[in-house]
Scaffold this motif. Structure first.
Motif, PDB file in Angstrom:
ATOM      1  N   MET A   1       0.845  -1.179   0.000  1.00  0.00           N
ATOM      2  CA  MET A   1       0.000   0.000   0.000  1.00  0.00           C
ATOM      3  C   MET A   1       0.892   1.245   0.000  1.00  0.00           C
ATOM      4  SD  MET A   1      -3.309   0.666   2.440  1.00  0.00           S
ATOM      5  CE  MET A   1      -4.462  -0.459   1.721  1.00  0.00           C
ATOM      6  N   GLU A   2       0.469   2.270  -0.708  1.00  0.00           N
ATOM      7  CA  GLU A   2       1.244   3.509  -0.800  1.00  0.00           C
ATOM      8  C   GLU A   2       1.358   4.221   0.540  1.00  0.00           C
ATOM      9  OE1 GLU A   2       1.148   6.265  -4.352  1.00  0.00           O
ATOM     10  OE2 GLU A   2      -0.842   5.319  -4.447  1.00  0.00           O
ATOM     11  N   LYS A   3       2.368   5.073   0.659  1.00  0.00           N
ATOM     12  CA  LYS A   3       2.604   5.875   1.856  1.00  0.00           C
ATOM     13  C   LYS A   3       2.694   7.343   1.475  1.00  0.00           C
ATOM     14  CE  LYS A   3       5.661   2.344   3.747  1.00  0.00           C
ATOM     15  NZ  LYS A   3       7.044   2.070   4.173  1.00  0.00           N
ATOM     16  N   LEU A   4       2.514   8.220   2.479  1.00  0.00           N
ATOM     17  CA  LEU A   4       2.776   9.643   2.283  1.00  0.00           C
ATOM     18  C   LEU A   4       4.280   9.835   2.150  1.00  0.00           C
ATOM     19  CD1 LEU A   4       0.344  11.420   4.775  1.00  0.00           C
ATOM     20  CD2 LEU A   4      -0.073  10.607   2.462  1.00  0.00           C
ATOM     21  N   LYS A   5       4.692  10.991   1.629  1.00  0.00           N
ATOM     22  CA  LYS A   5       6.120  11.252   1.421  1.00  0.00           C
ATOM     23  C   LYS A   5       6.516  12.604   2.011  1.00  0.00           C
ATOM     24  CE  LYS A   5       6.304   8.514  -2.789  1.00  0.00           C
ATOM     25  NZ  LYS A   5       6.534   8.523  -4.232  1.00  0.00           N
ATOM     26  N   PRO A   6       6.526  12.720   3.358  1.00  0.00           N
ATOM     27  CA  PRO A   6       6.921  14.000   3.956  1.00  0.00           C
ATOM     28  C   PRO A   6       8.412  14.265   3.774  1.00  0.00           C
ATOM     29  CG  PRO A   6       6.629  12.359   5.666  1.00  0.00           C
ATOM     30  CD  PRO A   6       6.199  11.721   4.366  1.00  0.00           C
ATOM     31  N   ARG A   7       8.756  15.564   3.649  1.00  0.00           N
ATOM     32  CA  ARG A   7      10.169  15.961   3.504  1.00  0.00           C
ATOM     33  C   ARG A   7      10.803  16.286   4.846  1.00  0.00           C
ATOM     34  NH1 ARG A   7      10.082  20.591  -0.639  1.00  0.00           N
ATOM     35  NH2 ARG A   7      12.164  20.832   0.212  1.00  0.00           N
ATOM     36  N   ARG A   8      10.018  16.882   5.753  1.00  0.00           N
ATOM     37  CA  ARG A   8      10.540  17.228   7.072  1.00  0.00           C
ATOM     38  C   ARG A   8       9.396  17.649   7.974  1.00  0.00           C
ATOM     39  NH1 ARG A   8      10.492  22.800   7.829  1.00  0.00           N
ATOM     40  NH2 ARG A   8      10.587  24.043   5.943  1.00  0.00           N
ATOM     41  N   LEU A   9       9.674  17.645   9.275  1.00  0.00           N
ATOM     42  CA  LEU A   9       8.721  18.176  10.237  1.00  0.00           C
ATOM     43  C   LEU A   9       8.585  19.661   9.983  1.00  0.00           C
ATOM     44  CD1 LEU A   9       7.005  17.422  12.740  1.00  0.00           C
ATOM     45  CD2 LEU A   9       8.974  18.021  14.144  1.00  0.00           C
ATOM     46  N   GLY A  10       7.380  20.175  10.056  1.00  0.00           N
ATOM     47  CA  GLY A  10       7.131  21.578   9.728  1.00  0.00           C
ATOM     48  C   GLY A  10       6.866  22.436  10.941  1.00  0.00           C
ATOM     49  N   HIS A  11       5.608  22.797  11.146  1.00  0.00           N
ATOM     50  CA  HIS A  11       5.226  23.713  12.217  1.00  0.00           C
ATOM     51  C   HIS A  11       4.257  23.020  13.172  1.00  0.00           C
ATOM     52  CE1 HIS A  11       2.160  24.157   9.057  1.00  0.00           C
ATOM     53  NE2 HIS A  11       1.315  24.313  10.060  1.00  0.00           N
ATOM     54  N   ILE A  12       4.049  23.683  14.333  1.00  0.00           N
ATOM     55  CA  ILE A  12       3.021  23.214  15.260  1.00  0.00           C
ATOM     56  C   ILE A  12       2.119  24.389  15.604  1.00  0.00           C
ATOM     57  CG2 ILE A  12       4.465  21.394  16.224  1.00  0.00           C
ATOM     58  CD1 ILE A  12       4.746  23.082  18.744  1.00  0.00           C
ATOM     59  N   VAL A  13       0.904  24.059  16.006  1.00  0.00           N
ATOM     60  CA  VAL A  13      -0.046  25.059  16.482  1.00  0.00           C
ATOM     61  C   VAL A  13      -0.437  24.649  17.900  1.00  0.00           C
ATOM     62  CG1 VAL A  13      -2.318  26.117  16.160  1.00  0.00           C
ATOM     63  CG2 VAL A  13      -0.901  25.559  14.165  1.00  0.00           C
ATOM     64  N   LEU A  14      -0.305  25.604  18.823  1.00  0.00           N
ATOM     65  CA  LEU A  14      -0.666  25.378  20.215  1.00  0.00           C
ATOM     66  C   LEU A  14      -1.865  26.223  20.592  1.00  0.00           C
ATOM     67  CD1 LEU A  14       2.832  25.555  21.981  1.00  0.00           C
ATOM     68  CD2 LEU A  14       1.530  23.506  21.364  1.00  0.00           C
ATOM     69  N   MET A  15      -2.767  25.657  21.370  1.00  0.00           N
ATOM     70  CA  MET A  15      -3.871  26.396  21.974  1.00  0.00           C
ATOM     71  C   MET A  15      -3.342  26.982  23.283  1.00  0.00           C
ATOM     72  SD  MET A  15      -6.114  25.772  19.674  1.00  0.00           S
ATOM     73  CE  MET A  15      -7.471  26.638  20.441  1.00  0.00           C
ATOM     74  N   VAL A  16      -3.566  28.278  23.527  1.00  0.00           N
ATOM     75  CA  VAL A  16      -3.012  28.936  24.721  1.00  0.00           C
ATOM     76  C   VAL A  16      -4.110  29.680  25.482  1.00  0.00           C
ATOM     77  CG1 VAL A  16      -0.699  29.136  23.725  1.00  0.00           C
ATOM     78  CG2 VAL A  16      -2.332  31.010  23.436  1.00  0.00           C
ATOM     79  N   ARG A  17      -3.887  29.848  26.787  1.00  0.00           N
ATOM     80  CA  ARG A  17      -4.852  30.547  27.649  1.00  0.00           C
ATOM     81  C   ARG A  17      -4.805  32.053  27.461  1.00  0.00           C
ATOM     82  NH1 ARG A  17      -2.642  26.866  31.595  1.00  0.00           N
ATOM     83  NH2 ARG A  17      -4.156  25.266  32.064  1.00  0.00           N
ATOM     84  N   ASP A  18      -3.598  32.614  27.282  1.00  0.00           N
ATOM     85  CA  ASP A  18      -3.414  34.063  27.177  1.00  0.00           C
ATOM     86  C   ASP A  18      -2.454  34.327  26.022  1.00  0.00           C
ATOM     87  OD1 ASP A  18      -2.487  36.732  27.428  1.00  0.00           O
ATOM     88  OD2 ASP A  18      -2.727  36.692  29.607  1.00  0.00           O
TER      89      ASP A  18
END
Length: 183
Positions: A1-18
């Motif tokens: 079965m085929e796989k995704l082909k990522p090049r590198r880790l990118g960004h993250i999004v965090l939920m914050v209180r303030d």
């Protein structure tokens, strides 16, 4: 079965209180640069030339501090991402994810801030994973001026949900027809 082909880790999004306090921490303590804001609800930060490698999103004031991933009413990870090569690779990713029975959450779309294409899906533990491409690159010459985008559907998806491969969440559909603002 085929796989995704990522090049590198990118960004993250965090939920914050303030978001103001968190933005100050990541700029004044960690030394990140602000690329753009969406109203006072989201800030995009960078350490290098990618438009963002960290984004912070403000939790609603009435959010309980619970561990409920589907509603994102607690601080912590909203999603992390991997860079892929192109729109064609993203379209192939849709087919691969569907063949593996993976739940697609949102996309294909194009964000306003960063101008990147996105596709978000769930891992086995319910974490949001994103593949993205075509992110704006910001030279490190100090000439970039951060913008404040209006909090609307176009800042979330310039395609206005037209390229989504799954039904968009109801709050986004409402924003498309003039109801609530996108988040």
């Amino acid at each position: 079965m085929e796989k995704l082909k990522p090049r590198r880790l990118g960004h993250i999004v965090l939920m914050v209180r303030d978001i103001q306090k968190s933005a100050r921490f990541y700029t004044e303590v960690l030394g990140l640069e602000v690329s753009d804001w969406i109203g006072e609800n989201m800030v995009f930060l960078r350490a290098g030339t990618d438009h963002h490698d960290l984004a912070l999103a403000q939790l609603p004031a009435d959010s309980p501090d619970l561990n409920d991933l589907p509603r994102y009413s607690r601080p912590g990870l909203e999603h992390f991402s991997y860079l892929i090569d192109s729109l064609e690779e993203m379209e192939r990713s849709v087919r691969v994810l569907q063949a593996h029975g993976v739940e697609i959450v949102r996309g294909i779309g194009r964000h306003g801030p960063g101008n990147n294409l996105f596709l978000v899906f769930k891992d086995p533990d319910g974490n949001n994973v994103e593949v993205y491409c075509d992110m704006t690159q910001i030279p490190q010459d100090g000439r970039h001026q951060a913008e404040v985008w209006e909090r609307n559907l176009e800042s979330f998806d310039q395609y206005r949900l037209e390229r989504f491969v799954v039904p968009p969440p109801p709050h986004l559909v409402a924003s498309k027809t003039g109801g609530d603002k996108a988040s």
